[in-house]
Design an enzyme around this catalytic site. Structure first.
Site, mmCIF file in Angstrom:
data_model
loop_
_atom_site.group_PDB
_atom_site.id
_atom_site.type_symbol
_atom_site.label_atom_id
_atom_site.label_comp_id
_atom_site.label_asym_id
_atom_site.label_seq_id
_atom_site.Cartn_x
_atom_site.Cartn_y
_atom_site.Cartn_z
ATOM 1 C CE LYS A 77 -3.711 2.051 2.809
ATOM 2 N NZ LYS A 77 -4.538 1.839 4.028
ATOM 3 C CB SER A 152 -7.509 3.846 3.288
ATOM 4 O OG SER A 152 -6.703 3.216 4.252
ATOM 5 C CB SER A 176 -7.924 1.136 6.214
ATOM 6 O OG SER A 176 -8.471 2.410 6.422
#
Length: 488
Positions: A77, A152, A176
């Site tokens: 990420k 996210s 997330s």
């Protein structure tokens, strides 16, 4: 076995194939890169693809490599530093910033033999539970390209669900990892607070912890064994487990509460912590179906109403989360070498940063202490139980564009996100481990998940129960339409 099918195989199996010489690391990594090239225009899951370095790394991995995941592709990420790759946090302020070090989780993944093929998308600073950053554009859900893959860690989940990589790294500060796992039909574990070190940037984090998006519980457990553990300089850390998490996941659930062996005492609720949230009937039905399944497995299930519909809770968590976001924005300014300005950030990020800057130290500290007091009350209420069962989401995966970080009133967008994800943020506040499992499929053709919350530092029991549920109602062979269309 087709080339594309490789990315749907368990990571331990893939590593075993490389170790035994059945396939080379280069062939495995090339399969991932080919898949990314084929699907990325439709899905938009990647910030940067590092194919040249990935293949060079793979060329250095030979048959017989004993590292547990030697040769297996993975994506990181774009909220964690990978040396030599851009670290953007999803914002234009850092659009061209290149990291000159590896963060702890990246070092540990590399040490285990994973090959990093690139970095994945996120909303700016990981704020929203969708992934539509202005810098990248919208990331699409492989199950329905008009819907969000969640956030996210949305790019990570989309990449795994589409079969671009077999697993991907994520972070969880308010759901997330669990939110995109539920949106994309994956397993998503938020480990306990302090289980995975946030080195070298932080000594600890009150809300956020790293993890992975996978297809199976066993993969999640095995990678947790790689990522977990103290790093020099950590301010706080979770106690070490009595056995490897992979071994715990492979064993029978063991109760700290119930008297009968193999029987857990489970609390179940569909009462959302956000008082005005209306839980979608499909999400409530998933809990009812999970309760029936758990009882069929011999567990005791009580339906409960936790004491979490407290007036002002949304604002309280929002303030604590905003402080965390503002700290990240300030750190982005340090990396950029200047104070962030309005034109550097999306309107929502700037609104949060400006709001936190207007708080005095006493107000900020008071909000965090008040949230900790509330979280302690919830943990105490749940103490008579081994786990808590809730919906993973309050709504089905949202259509793209519903949460607009550039809306005229950006804080209204922040508020609107709460009914979508009412069950996840409170577990970040309490620090307990929690896992999102894609137990069912909805009538709308989208995955339908539940969240299971463990006792503090109780990943072992949580993973064992999750494995039992997976065996009783397997999900790993379900594939998103984007993946199926390519395979056909």
């Amino acid at each position: 076995m087709s080339e594309h099918d490789l990315m749907f195989r368990p990571v331990s199996e893939l590593a075993g194939m490389v170790r035994d010489g059945e396939i080379s690391a280069r062939e495995l990594v090339q399969s991932s890169l080919d898949r990314i090239q084929e699907l990325e225009p439709a899905v938009n899951a990647f910030v940067e693809v590092d194919g040249e370095r990935a293949l060079a790394t793979a060329d250095g991995i030979a048959a017989g490599d004993e590292r547990p995941f030697a040769g297996v592709p993975i994506a990181i990420k774009n909220l964690r530093a990978v040396k030599g790759l851009r670290l953007t946090y999803g914002c234009s302020l850092l659009a061209d910033h290149v990291a000159d070090y590896d963060t702890n989780v990246v070092r540990r993944l590399k040490r285990a033999g994973f090959v990093i093929v690139g970095t994945t998308t996120l909303p700016e600073f990981g704020i929203l539970p969708t992934s539509e950053a202005r810098l990248f554009g919208a990331t699409h859900n492989p199950w329905d390209l008009e819907r969000t893959p969640g956030g996210s860690s949305g790019g990570a989940a989309a990449a795994v669900a589409a079969g671009m990589v077999p697993v991907a790294h994520g972070t969880d500060g308010g759901g997330s990892i669990r939110i995109p796992a539920a949106c994309c039909g994956l397993v998503g574990l938020k480990p306990s607070r302090g289980r995975i070190s946030s080195a070298p940037e932080r000594g600890d984090s009150a809300l956020t912890v790293d993890g992975v998006l996978t297809r199976t519980v066993s993969e999640t457990a095995a990678i947790l064994d790689v990522l977990a553990g103290y790093e020099l300089g950590d301010a706080t850390w979770a106690p070490a487990p009595s056995e490897p998490f992979a071994a715990a996941a492979a064993g029978a659930p063991r109760s700290a509460i119930a008297e009968r062996a193999g029987t857990l005492r489970i609390a179940a609720t569909t009462l959302p912590p956000v008082a005005d949230a209306i839980v979608d009937p499909a999400c409530s039905q998933a809990v009812a179906d999970a309760v029936e399944l758990l009882r069929s497995l011999g567990h005791e299930v009580d339906e409960v109403d936790p004491p979490w519909q407290v007036e002002g809770l949304r604002e309280l968590f929002g303030a604590a989360f905003a402080i965390h976001v503002a700290e990240t924005i300030a750190y982005a300014g340090v990396l950029a070498g200047r104070e962030p300005a309005a034109e550097d950030l999306e309107p929502l990020s700037w609104a949060i940063f400006s709001m936190v800057k207007s708080l005095d130290a006493v107000q900020g500290a008071g909000a965090i202490v008040e949230l900790q007091t509330f979280a302690r009350r919830v943990v105490s209420f749940l103490d008579p139980y081994d786990v808590l069962l809730t919906p993973a989401l309050g709504e089905r995966p949202l259509p793209l564009g519903v949460l607009d970080s550039a809306a005229a009133d950006p804080m209204a967008t922040f508020t609107r996100s709460a009914p979508f994800t009412p069950f996840t943020p409170i577990i970040n506040a309490s620090g307990q481990p929690a896992i999102s499992l894609p137990l069912f499929g909805g009538e709308d053709g989208l995955p339908l998940g539940v969240q299971i919350v463990g006792r503090p530092a109780g990943e072992a029991a949580l993973l064992a129960l999750a494995s039992q549920l997976e065996e009783a109602n397997p999900w790993a062979d379900r594939r998103a339409p984007v993946a199926e269309s390519v395979l056909d």
